[in-house]
Structures are given as C-alpha cells and as structure tokens.
Design an enzyme around this catalytic site. Structure first.
Site, PDB file in Angstrom:
ATOM      1  CB  SER A   1       3.495  -1.602  24.484  1.00 42.15           C
ATOM      2  OG  SER A   1       3.468  -2.201  25.769  1.00 42.15           O
TER       3      SER A   1
ATOM      4  CE1 TYR B   1       7.724   1.611  25.956  1.00 46.39           C
ATOM      5  CE2 TYR B   1       6.076   0.401  27.226  1.00 46.39           C
ATOM      6  CZ  TYR B   1       7.001   0.448  26.199  1.00 46.39           C
ATOM      7  OH  TYR B   1       7.200  -0.663  25.415  1.00 46.39           O
TER       8      TYR B   1
HETATM    9  P1  NAD Z   1      15.393  -4.063  24.017  1.00 44.38           P
HETATM   10  O1  NAD Z   1      15.756  -3.080  25.075  1.00 44.38           O
HETATM   11  O2  NAD Z   1      16.162  -5.310  23.881  1.00 44.38           O
HETATM   12  O3  NAD Z   1      15.345  -3.367  22.591  1.00 44.38           O
HETATM   13  C1  NAD Z   1      15.060  -2.017  22.404  1.00 44.38           C
HETATM   14  C2  NAD Z   1      15.893  -1.534  21.257  1.00 44.38           C
HETATM   15  O4  NAD Z   1      15.633  -0.139  21.074  1.00 44.38           O
HETATM   16  C3  NAD Z   1      17.380  -1.691  21.558  1.00 44.38           C
HETATM   17  O5  NAD Z   1      18.011  -2.252  20.434  1.00 44.38           O
HETATM   18  C4  NAD Z   1      17.838  -0.276  21.784  1.00 44.38           C
HETATM   19  O6  NAD Z   1      19.154  -0.040  21.344  1.00 44.38           O
HETATM   20  C5  NAD Z   1      16.852   0.501  20.930  1.00 44.38           C
HETATM   21  N1  NAD Z   1      16.824   1.884  21.407  1.00 44.38           N
HETATM   22  C6  NAD Z   1      16.444   2.332  22.619  1.00 44.38           C
HETATM   23  N2  NAD Z   1      16.655   3.658  22.695  1.00 44.38           N
HETATM   24  C7  NAD Z   1      17.177   4.034  21.513  1.00 44.38           C
HETATM   25  C8  NAD Z   1      17.614   5.260  20.978  1.00 44.38           C
HETATM   26  N3  NAD Z   1      17.567   6.405  21.659  1.00 44.38           N
HETATM   27  N4  NAD Z   1      18.098   5.269  19.712  1.00 44.38           N
HETATM   28  C9  NAD Z   1      18.141   4.139  18.984  1.00 44.38           C
HETATM   29  N5  NAD Z   1      17.763   2.953  19.434  1.00 44.38           N
HETATM   30  C10 NAD Z   1      17.278   2.905  20.684  1.00 44.38           C
HETATM   31  O7  NAD Z   1      13.860  -4.404  24.294  1.00 44.38           O
HETATM   32  P2  NAD Z   1      12.750  -5.108  23.413  1.00 44.38           P
HETATM   33  O8  NAD Z   1      11.815  -5.686  24.384  1.00 44.38           O
HETATM   34  O9  NAD Z   1      13.324  -5.968  22.360  1.00 44.38           O
HETATM   35  O10 NAD Z   1      12.020  -3.845  22.760  1.00 44.38           O
HETATM   36  C11 NAD Z   1      11.706  -3.755  21.392  1.00 44.38           C
HETATM   37  C12 NAD Z   1      10.441  -2.947  21.253  1.00 44.38           C
HETATM   38  O11 NAD Z   1       9.353  -3.675  21.834  1.00 44.38           O
HETATM   39  C13 NAD Z   1      10.467  -1.599  21.957  1.00 44.38           C
HETATM   40  O12 NAD Z   1       9.819  -0.628  21.158  1.00 44.38           O
HETATM   41  C14 NAD Z   1       9.656  -1.851  23.218  1.00 44.38           C
HETATM   42  O13 NAD Z   1       9.075  -0.671  23.706  1.00 44.38           O
HETATM   43  C15 NAD Z   1       8.633  -2.825  22.681  1.00 44.38           C
HETATM   44  N6  NAD Z   1       7.941  -3.640  23.675  1.00 44.38           N
HETATM   45  C16 NAD Z   1       8.620  -4.507  24.470  1.00 44.38           C
HETATM   46  C17 NAD Z   1       7.936  -5.281  25.394  1.00 44.38           C
HETATM   47  C18 NAD Z   1       8.616  -6.264  26.295  1.00 44.38           C
HETATM   48  O14 NAD Z   1       7.958  -6.816  27.202  1.00 44.38           O
HETATM   49  N7  NAD Z   1       9.895  -6.559  26.110  1.00 44.38           N
HETATM   50  C19 NAD Z   1       6.549  -5.154  25.496  1.00 44.38           C
HETATM   51  C20 NAD Z   1       5.875  -4.278  24.666  1.00 44.38           C
HETATM   52  C21 NAD Z   1       6.591  -3.528  23.750  1.00 44.38           C
END
Ligand code: NAD
Length: 258
Positions: free
Chosen positions: A149, A163
């Site tokens: 991230s 985080y």
């Molecule tokens: P999202 O919430 O749509 O996806 C996160 C996924 O992780 C979901 O499918 C959820 O089911 C899964 N997850 C969460 N907790 C879990 C658990 N205990 N067991 C199994 N699965 C679990 O959000 P996203 O933005 O698509 O996130 C995807 C990745 O990108 C994550 O690692 C997030 O930290 C990272 N990220 C997102 C952003 C953003 O701005 N959206 C920025 C930087 C990093």
C-alpha cells in the site's frame, strides 16, 4: 476467453488470487481468466459474490476453483493453496491480495488485540500462503505478487498507521522471499496501490479523503481496481518481467514517488 490484450505465457497457468470476491482481487480474477489462466478464487465471507464471479468466468469458457479460508489463519491458507494446486494439478502463481485495515485506531489508543488482527490478516497471511505455495511453485518456477500500500511508504493517515506498518512488513517479506526463492526461479514482487475505489475505501476512507486525494494527485483522480490490473499481469508474465524480482510497483496516480 476474449481479451483485447493477450500475454501468451499466462495462458494455461494456474494462479491463486486471495481476497478475490471484491475490489482489486475480483478485477484480477477476471483479468487472469481473460488471459486463459486457471484461477483459484479465494474468498472469506463473500460466498455469493465469489460464486457470481466464478459463474461469470465459467460462462465465458474460463476455469475457476473457489476456495474459502480465513486469511488470518495459517493452516486455512495453507489448505487453500494445496486445494487449488490439487484441483488444477499445478500452481504457477500466488497473488496475495486479501487484506484489511480492520478499523482506524490511533497508535496511542491501540490494543494488542487490534495489533494482532491487523498483523494476522495482512502480514501472517502472506507468509503462510507463500510458504505453502513454494512447495508447488518450485517445480517449474513461478511468481508471487504481494499487495502492499501507499501507506507502507507514507506511514498512513489518522488511525491507519499499524495497517501501513503491516504492509511495510509485506514489502520487506517481498524482498526477503525474492532473495530466498530466486534459486527456484520464483520471482517475488509487490504492487502498492494508492487510493483505489473499492469496498475497502467505502469502509475505511476518512471524510473527504477521496476528494482530497483526487484533487491533489498528479493524475487528478482516484484509482479503480482495473487501474491495478496491468501491474499484476506484467509482474506475473515471465515474458514481460522475467528478470524483475524483489520490486514494488506503485499504482497511485503519482500520489507518492518513492
Ligand atoms: P476489498 O475490501 O474489496 O478487498 C479485500 C479482500 O480481502 C476482500 O475480498 C476480503 O474478503 C479479503 N479479506 C479481508 N479479510 C479477510 C480475511 N480475514 N480472510 C480472508 N480474506 C479476507 O478491498 P481492496 O481495496 O480490493 O483490497 C485489496 C488489497 O489491496 C488489500 O490487501 C488492501 O489492503 C490493498 N490496498 C487497497 C487500497 C485501496 O485504496 N483500496 C490501497 C492500498 C492497498
């Protein structure tokens, strides 16, 4: 499956994508299926969304295996990895995408329980899934792509510090595993998204944060899951990135330029 962009060496590859029932993971599942890869679609609680994406992929002629696991539990993630490898008879790539902020909590107010929840889902999960995957990946070489991230580099925003730190841990794991697994021709890289509009941000964005980021980043908008896909496809393809390992690609509209 039809795709406007074809990356020949991804066809027929078996790739496990964690957290693929929503957001970036769901976009990745669709994109790898469109490259004719066999997709291991891992989910936690979003069974209906996961089934809908799997149905979409199968309807378009793709191959998909659904697998449920709590990312915070090492043994569940190991079982998920083995199950996907068994279903497809091989595993060529692991995308560690599952993750969560859990909640915004300031360092001053943080409990050990919150620390454990954040670290388990973001940090332990990557170590556990990758450890299980190496057994399979080292047969023919392959790739691991982690999801860090912008917060790993910036320290995060109010209450997202731990985080961000868990994602900085993942960035260091990426380098360490790249060092160890290179001898198996396993490349380990990471993608660091900036602010991407997904259910994650619906839940965790600060009031006004999306607008503030959109107004201030050089590309003058927030990102979409589809904006992230190209970096993962690039890092998965040995044709395109076969001599790249231990690196992080930032997909953040220029928000941070490390
Ligand atoms: P999202 O919430 O749509 O996806 C996160 C996924 O992780 C979901 O499918 C959820 O089911 C899964 N997850 C969460 N907790 C879990 C658990 N205990 N067991 C199994 N699965 C679990 O959000 P996203 O933005 O698509 O996130 C995807 C990745 O990108 C994550 O690692 C997030 O930290 C990272 N990220 C997102 C952003 C953003 O701005 N959206 C920025 C930087 C990093």
């Amino acid at each position: 499956m039809p795709s406007t962009l074809t990356i020949p060496d991804l066809a027929g590859k078996a790739v496990l994508i964690t957290g693929a029932s929503s957001g970036i993971g769901a976009a990745l599942a669709r994109a790898f299926a469109a490259q004719d890869a066999s997709v291991g679609l891992h989910y936690h609680s979003g069974v209906e969304a996961a089934q809908a994406i799997a149905g979409e992929i199968e309807e378009a002629g793709g191959r998909v295996a659904l697998v449920q696991a709590n990312a915070a539990k090492s043994e569940e993630m190991a079982a998920a990895v083995d199950s996907v490898a068994q279903t497809f008879g091989r595993l060529d790539g692991l995308i560690n995408n599952a993750g969560s902020m859990i909640a915004r909590v300031l360092y001053e107010e943080m409990t050990d329980a919150h620390y454990d929840r954040v670290m388990d889902v973001n940090a332990r999960s990557v170590v556990a899934a990758s450890r299980a995957a190496v057994t399979h990946l080292k047969r023919d070489g392959g790739f691991i792509i982690n999801t860090t991230s912008v917060a790993a580099r910036s320290g995060g925003t109010a209450g997202s510090g731990i985080y961000g730190s868990s994602k900085a841990f993942v960035a260091a794991v990426t380098k360490g595993m790249a060092l160890e697994f290179g001898k198996y021709n396993i490349r380990v890289n990471a993608v660091a998204p900036g602010l991407i509009t997904t259910p994650f941000q619906d839940r965790f964005a600060l009031a006004g944060q999306l607008e503030q980021v959109a107004a201030s980043v050089p590309l003058r908008r927030t990102g979409t899951p589809e904006d992230c896909v190209g970096a993962y496809l690039f890092l998965a393809s040995a044709m395109l990135s076969g001599y790249i390992t231990g690196q992080t690609v930032d997909v953040n509209g220029g928000q941070l330029m490390p």
